[in-house]
Design a protein around this motif. Structure first.
Motif, PDB file in Angstrom:
ATOM      1  N   GLY A 211       0.841  -1.195   0.000  1.00 40.54           N
ATOM      2  CA  GLY A 211       0.000   0.000   0.000  1.00 40.54           C
ATOM      3  C   GLY A 211       0.869   1.235   0.000  1.00 40.54           C
ATOM      4  N   HIS A 212       0.515   2.202  -0.822  1.00 39.98           N
ATOM      5  CA  HIS A 212       1.296   3.438  -0.885  1.00 39.98           C
ATOM      6  C   HIS A 212       1.244   4.165   0.461  1.00 39.98           C
ATOM      7  CE1 HIS A 212       1.384   2.576  -5.078  1.00 39.98           C
ATOM      8  NE2 HIS A 212       1.846   3.763  -5.431  1.00 39.98           N
ATOM      9  N   LYS A 234      -0.613  10.405  -3.605  1.00 38.88           N
ATOM     10  CA  LYS A 234      -0.369  11.011  -2.295  1.00 38.88           C
ATOM     11  C   LYS A 234       0.717  10.276  -1.505  1.00 38.88           C
ATOM     12  CE  LYS A 234      -5.178  12.585  -1.921  1.00 38.88           C
ATOM     13  NZ  LYS A 234      -6.446  12.459  -1.161  1.00 38.88           N
ATOM     14  N   GLY A 235       1.130   9.117  -1.990  1.00 37.77           N
ATOM     15  CA  GLY A 235       2.149   8.351  -1.280  1.00 37.77           C
ATOM     16  C   GLY A 235       3.113   7.670  -2.218  1.00 37.77           C
ATOM     17  N   LYS A 236       3.968   6.836  -1.651  1.00 38.61           N
ATOM     18  CA  LYS A 236       4.945   6.083  -2.433  1.00 38.61           C
ATOM     19  C   LYS A 236       4.757   4.596  -2.165  1.00 38.61           C
ATOM     20  CE  LYS A 236       8.454   9.747  -2.418  1.00 38.61           C
ATOM     21  NZ  LYS A 236       9.845  10.111  -2.028  1.00 38.61           N
ATOM     22  N   PRO A 237       5.029   3.739  -3.158  1.00 42.53           N
ATOM     23  CA  PRO A 237       4.835   2.300  -2.976  1.00 42.53           C
ATOM     24  C   PRO A 237       5.631   1.775  -1.785  1.00 42.53           C
ATOM     25  CG  PRO A 237       5.307   2.830  -5.272  1.00 42.53           C
ATOM     26  CD  PRO A 237       5.554   4.075  -4.492  1.00 42.53           C
ATOM     27  N   ALA A 238       5.017   0.883  -1.026  1.00 42.54           N
ATOM     28  CA  ALA A 238       5.680   0.304   0.142  1.00 42.54           C
ATOM     29  C   ALA A 238       5.268  -1.157   0.295  1.00 42.54           C
ATOM     30  CB  ALA A 238       5.329   1.090   1.404  1.00 42.54           C
ATOM     31  N   GLU A 259      10.886  -4.462   2.104  1.00 43.67           N
ATOM     32  CA  GLU A 259      11.257  -4.463   0.687  1.00 43.67           C
ATOM     33  C   GLU A 259      11.502  -3.028   0.234  1.00 43.67           C
ATOM     34  OE1 GLU A 259       9.065  -5.731  -3.409  1.00 43.67           O
ATOM     35  OE2 GLU A 259       9.038  -7.217  -1.810  1.00 43.67           O
ATOM     36  N   THR A 260      10.803  -2.102   0.877  1.00 47.28           N
ATOM     37  CA  THR A 260      11.006  -0.666   0.634  1.00 47.28           C
ATOM     38  C   THR A 260      11.332  -0.014   1.974  1.00 47.28           C
ATOM     39  OG1 THR A 260       8.636  -0.319   0.901  1.00 47.28           O
ATOM     40  CG2 THR A 260       9.459  -0.568  -1.348  1.00 47.28           C
ATOM     41  N   GLY A 261      11.656   1.264   1.961  1.00 40.38           N
ATOM     42  CA  GLY A 261      12.019   1.938   3.205  1.00 40.38           C
ATOM     43  C   GLY A 261      11.340   3.278   3.353  1.00 40.38           C
TER      44      GLY A 261
END
Length: 355
Positions: A211-212, A234-238, A259-261
């Motif tokens: 979810g972003h 409004k967000g970034k992939p996470a 996987e993301t930060g």
């Protein structure tokens, strides 16, 4: 995008204005007053403070001073300027203890204590890990930009963890190491595992949360998950992968692999699936979210909060490819005493509750 330390010239060519913040409005940005826009992005800023900055001609949109009523549009570049350099530029080396797990000529692996802020920012201009690094190490790399964000006040820093999160961080000691490690984090090839104690009995043994993540529309100190296609900008992939380590009745001990930060990623993702981190005050985990109404239970939880006066989150494992030897290196930090004691109390409680 946010910058905090670029010197700019005024209309007369004088070097007496300094850029403290820079934001690039998203392509899906809806018309919004610039004072409201900045309130949602500048921590600890009041509307009066922002409006005064606009009145003084210190808020620029696309290099033009604007009033606080200006409506931000897609792709606008918003900058906040002041006559003094940002406090972050005045980085003071401080003789603070650092728990060094590993060090060579290229990298440094640090086990950060809870309560220590990683880099200077609003309200925290001293006592940070960067202040300590500046004292203990000279000439740490200080690149202008990493992933589009100006970082000249964060020498050696490739990634960070929250103030009240404990655990492992890698610090670059050379420009080559900085570039190499930054690429690894950008390409998601590092290995990062956290241990968290969360509210509620999780049913799935393991799973993945996607979810972003972006700033919460109502609470500017929080981030939230955006799932609707119209809101993704409004967000970034996470992406967070989790696995249950131990079920402890009304709480669960989990392992989370990033996987993301994104900022507050585990805290936001776990709350999103209904399992807020234990004693995470910012996200509501400092209230009794699961359990009974018995007074003894309330006292028990309060005692757990006292033992662990922060969110129950520890960066336990960190793996990366060494920038010079190309060897994969992996480090592990034991669960700190405060979290371990809290876990043990829940182990005893859940055992007695089952009897």
């Amino acid at each position: 995008m946010e910058n905090k330390n670029i010197e700019v010239k005024d209309e007369n060519g004088n070097d007496d204005l300094y850029e403290h913040f820079r934001f690039l409005a998203d392509k899906g940005q809806q018309p919004l007053r610039v004072d409201k826009y900045l309130m949602n992005r500048v921590e600890n800023a009041t509307r009066n403070k922002i409006q005064k900055a606009a009145k003084d001609g210190n808020i620029h949109i696309n290099d033009v001073a604007v009033k606080s009523s200006y409506k931000v549009k897609p792709h606008d570049v918003i900058t906040v300027l002041f006559e003094h350099p940002p406090y972050e530029l005045l980085l003071t080396p401080e003789n603070l203890p650092i728990d060094i797990v590993y060090e060579d000529d290229d990298v440094l692996v640090v086990n950060k204590e809870p309560g220590m802020v990683v880099h200077p920012g609003h309200g925290n201009y001293s006592g940070t890990l960067i202040n300590a690094l500046a004292y203990h190490f000279e000439n740490l790399p200080n690149p202008a930009i990493i992933n589009g964000v100006n970082n000249t006040n964060r020498p050696g820093l490739v990634h960070r963890i929250d103030k009240d999160t404990s655990g492992l961080l890698v610090v670059a000691k050379t420009d080559i190491a900085m570039t190499h490690l930054a690429k690894q984090f950008f390409n998601k090839t590092t290995e990062r595992e956290y241990v968290a104690l969360v509210w509620g009995a999780m049913e799935e043994t393991e799973g993945t949360i996607e979810g972003h993540i972006g700033r919460h529309p109502k609470n500017r100190l929080q981030n939230t998950v955006y799932l609707n296609e119209d809101d993704l900008h409004k967000g970034k992939p996470a992406v967070t992968h989790y696995k249950i380590l131990e079920k402890l009745g009304y709480v669960t001990l989990v392992s989370c692999r990033l996987e993301t930060g994104r900022t507050h990623q585990i805290r936001v993702h776990m709350k999103h699936i209904g399992h807020t981190l234990f004693n995470d005050a910012r996200y509501g985990g400092d209230a009794i979210l699961k359990g009974t109404t018995f007074t003894k239970y309330k006292q028990f939880v309060d005692n757990c909060f006292k033992i662990l006066p922060r969110q129950a989150l520890h960066a336990r494992t960190l793996g990366f490819i060494h920038p010079t030897t190309n060897e994969f290196m992996k480090f592990e930090s034991p669960i700190p005493k405060d979290i371990q004691q809290c876990i043990e109390k829940w182990q005893k409680y859940s055992t007695h509750a089952e009897q």
